[in-house]
Write an enzyme that holds these catalytic residues in place. Structure first.
Site, PDB file in Angstrom:
ATOM      1  N   HIS A 171       0.814  -1.209   0.000  1.00 18.86           N
ATOM      2  CA  HIS A 171       0.000   0.000   0.000  1.00 18.86           C
ATOM      3  C   HIS A 171       0.854   1.268   0.000  1.00 18.86           C
ATOM      4  CE1 HIS A 171      -4.203  -1.653   1.161  1.00 18.86           C
ATOM      5  NE2 HIS A 171      -3.515  -2.551   0.469  1.00 18.86           N
ATOM      6  N   HIS A 179      -2.309 -12.488  -2.295  1.00 16.93           N
ATOM      7  CA  HIS A 179      -3.397 -13.147  -1.583  1.00 16.93           C
ATOM      8  C   HIS A 179      -3.070 -14.592  -1.212  1.00 16.93           C
ATOM      9  CE1 HIS A 179      -6.720 -10.106  -2.937  1.00 16.93           C
ATOM     10  NE2 HIS A 179      -5.762  -9.572  -2.204  1.00 16.93           N
TER      11      HIS A 179
END
Length: 741
Positions: free
Chosen positions: A108, A269
């Site tokens: 991020h 993920h």
């Protein structure tokens, strides 16, 4: 050099920050209002005053590159590995390992990068500051940075927050069994929030698309406050097909193709879980920017249950993608492709997906006695239903080694895209291979020219018959392609002769081609048959030609001055130049050359400030360069707008003298849009024509103050010397080698 970026307006930036703190109109008694509050059309020069050296507590002489070289990076990695598995009671680690949490933090931090203006990214560690530290998508990452504080404290100035966060992401991946592609340091920290336009939405999660569904440039994230896309689907609508379209556009605007995008999502993920133990609306408090001083910069306090561990709430989605979330496996792709998925909701009420034949097989992150079903986001299911993504996913599942390499390279690109060319990378873990997105340059296989050669080449250039203004325009076009947001472009490489730059309208391609042809002949004549090992690059000749022409113009003004010149540039090849990647660098406006394409949403003056910000210029530097380039007749298309002198080609301060002359009255042209006419107040005779960019140096109170300095009777020599200094700065913006000597 500090990264320089620009806001669409200061008020827009303040409005975003205020989303966490309350209404922008709510203010303490006596608090000052920005001039833009009263006069929104006032030209905002604050982007040219961002990240000044006075803000840096290490001082103007601090050299981060030197400090980093003293770092024992293996010791840092060891400390990170220890931190990964040392769970803290105040924020317990899922599965006893902070690795997935730190991967999200690094992702991020870097994932705000966008190609259209080069803003965002890991450099500067802006995730520490508003608004990014309070974005919904960054919920609870305040805790990740606090977990790293003991390491940052230990190594201090030798490692920046930007480098530490990316390195921690790498170490986290490696500790969980994944082989990364490498690591380059060199991200200097910022010391204040950036003024970056993140979207026009009045609140977080506002749609960044217009009424026609078009995502506004230069944005990449589809909704305000998200890094990429909404994991529940566009605007929370669980439509995997529409989500795939959002993913492709958002990741594409962040420099990722389909294969890189799928590798990143599937790789990321593979680890960790989502957190949605209960409703965020009922349980979670304000973001860090809105919290009280006693919170000490932490936000999202959770009043439900313990507020942490099993009760953690972040996105509102809940669950893991695999049964082993702290090791690298192929389970994400196997699970995604191997199950039929049905829509359901998390305990927090968020849309997510579960296997049609769901079984409780996923260990709980904190209670080993509990098991849970697998889950997927709508954006995960999108990778299965989209034909192009699905094809890649199946290939990766069948060829794990191919997937591992693709993820490693995509992760490296994600975390290094805004760091610039490889010349800026620091440390022993920098990959030896050159990657096309790094804008690689060849290594010079010859000796660099010396002072006598420089003098000889200047004479040859000036004797070539090339118009001096064309030499100046070509040098400026080459060097001013640089942008300090992601350190791309610039004169090094002479890419002005290569596609796509050789076709940019702002550069007057036909005129540039003639100049380059003559300079190539001079280059060939100088290099041919030499026995001393010296050669000159076309990149050096382009800059030298412009500098020689500036010196000639200064002599015409009565000043014998030498423009500093540092040889050492090389010539890139077309194979080293990604046409699509470089296309986003093409200016749609350049006030320094009085160029402005129709269709721009922002004014010519605003875009001048934007361009100056990308060139890392100050207000005085921008001012003197505009005045000087007008005097040197360097406009695109040989336009006479703003050439406020009867002696074009002479480096004089006449632009400022004549602009501020009260015997001239300025009015909009009745026949030419975007043009102003300056007429004699008494006779009405036409004296000059100008653009809004030219006139803003008389209309903006702050710019006029600087223009008055250069228009003064005692400023002739100062003007010349300041212009030469600013010119030289622009010519050397991409000479990272000079800054490391």
């Amino acid at each position: 050099m500090q990264r320089n970026r620009i806001a669409k307006s200061v008020l827009a930036a303040l409005a975003v920050i205020a989303m966490s703190a309350g209404s922008i109109s709510a203010r303490a008694d006596g608090a000052p209002r920005a001039n833009g509050f009263w006069w929104p059309e006032t030209l905002d020069l604050s982007p040219l005053r961002q990240h000044d050296v006075e803000s840096n507590p290490y001082g103007k002489d601090f050299d981060y590159a030197q400090a980093f070289q003293k770092l024992d990076i293996e010791a840092v990695k060891k400390d990170i590995r220890t931190t990964l598995t040392t769970s803290q009671d105040w924020w317990p680690a899922d599965y006893g390992n902070y690795g997935p949490f730190f991967i999200r933090m690094a992702w991020h931090g870097a994932g705000t990068y966008r190609t259209y203006d080069g803003r965002g990214g890991a450099g500067g560690a802006q995730q520490r500051f508003e608004p990014l530290n309070s974005w919904p998508d960054n919920a609870n990452l305040d805790k990740a940075r606090r977990l790293l504080w003991p390491i940052k404290k230990k190594y201090g100035q030798n490692i920046s927050w930007g480098d530490l966060m990316v390195l921690t992401g790498n170490v986290a991946l490696e500790s969980m069994g994944f082989q990364t592609f490498g690591f380059g340091g060199g991200r200097e920290d910022d010391w204040q929030s950036d003024l970056v336009y993140w979207g026009a939405g009045p609140k977080f999660m506002s749609n960044n698309r217009d009424k026609n569904g078009k995502l506004e440039k230069p944005l990449a994230a589809t909704q305000m406050g998200l890094i990429y896309v909404n994991p529940e689907g566009p605007n929370g609508n669980p439509d995997p097909v529409a989500a795939a379209q959002d993913i492709r556009e958002a990741f594409g605007r962040m420099a990722m193709n389909d294969e890189e995008t799928l590798a990143l999502i599937a790789g990321g993920h593979t680890f960790g879980k989502a957190h949605g133990a209960a409703s965020p609306d009922k349980c979670v408090g304000v973001a860090p920017a809105g919290a009280g001083v006693e919170a000490q910069g932490l936000g999202w306090a959770n009043k439900c249950g313990t507020g942490k561990g099993v009760d953690t709430i972040t996105s509102g989605l809940e669950g893991a993608w695999s049964v082993d979330p702290v090791h690298f496996t192929m389970q994400y792709l196997d699970n995604l492709l191997g199950h039929d998925w049905v829509l359901t909701k998390s305990p927090a009420g968020a849309h997510q997906w579960m296997p049609k034949d769901a079984q409780s097989i996923v260990p709980d992150a904190h209670d080993p006695s509990k098991l849970h079903p697998l889950m997927m986001f709508t954006t995960d299911i999108a990778l299965k239903v989209d034909p192009a993504y699905s094809k890649i996913a199946k290939r990766f599942e069948e060829h794990p080694d191919e997937f591992k390499l693709a993820f490693a390279k995509a992760w490296f690109k994600l975390t290094h895209r805004d760091l610039g060319p490889k010349a800026r990378y620091l440390g022993k873990d920098v990959p030896k291979v050159d990657l096309i997105w790094q804008d690689p340059l060849p290594v010079a296989g010859y000796q660099t020219i010396g002072a006598a050669d420089i003098a000889d080449l200047k004479s040859r250039i000036l004797a070539s018959g090339l118009p001096k203004s064309e030499l100046i325009k070509t040098a400026w076009a080459s060097a001013a392609s640089f942008r300090g947001t992601d350190y791309r472009g610039g004169a090094n490489g002479a890419r002005i002769r290569l596609a796509p730059e050789n076709g940019w309208a702002v550069n007057d391609p036909a005129s540039v081609a003639k100049v380059l042809k003559s300079l190539e002949a001079i280059q060939s004549g100088f290099n041919k048959g030499r026995t001393d090992g010296k050669q000159v690059s076309l990149a050096d000749l382009i800059v030298l030609g412009g500098s020689a022409a500036v010196e000639d113009a200064a002599r015409k003004a009565g000043y014998d001055i030498t423009v500093p010149f540092a040889p050492g540039r090389v010539d890139a090849t077309q194979a080293q130049t990604d046409v699509a990647s470089f296309a986003v660098l093409e200016p749609t406006a350049d006030g320094f050359r009085n160029y402005y394409q129709k269709g721009n949403e922002r004014s010519p003056a605003e875009l001048l400030v934007d361009r100056a910000s990308k060139l890392d210029l100050t207000v005085p530097e921008m001012t003197v360069l505009v005045g000087g380039l007008r005097a040197l007749d360097a406009n695109t298309g040989h336009s006479k707008l703003g050439v406020l002198t009867n002696h074009p080609g002479t480096l004089s301060n006449e632009f400022f003298v004549n602009l501020l002359d009260m015997s001239t009255e300025w009015k909009k042209s009745p026949s030419a849009d975007g043009t102003y006419e300056g007429r004699d107040r008494k006779t009405g005779a036409l004296r000059w024509t100008a653009s809004p960019v030219d006139l803003v140096f008389g209309s903006s109170s702050e710019l006029r103050a600087v223009a008055e300095v250069y228009a003064s009777d005692d400023a002739h020599e100062k003007f010349v010397r300041d212009f030469v200094a600013a010119w030289t700065k622009v010519m050397n913006l991409d000479r990272f080698d000079l800054k490391r000597i």
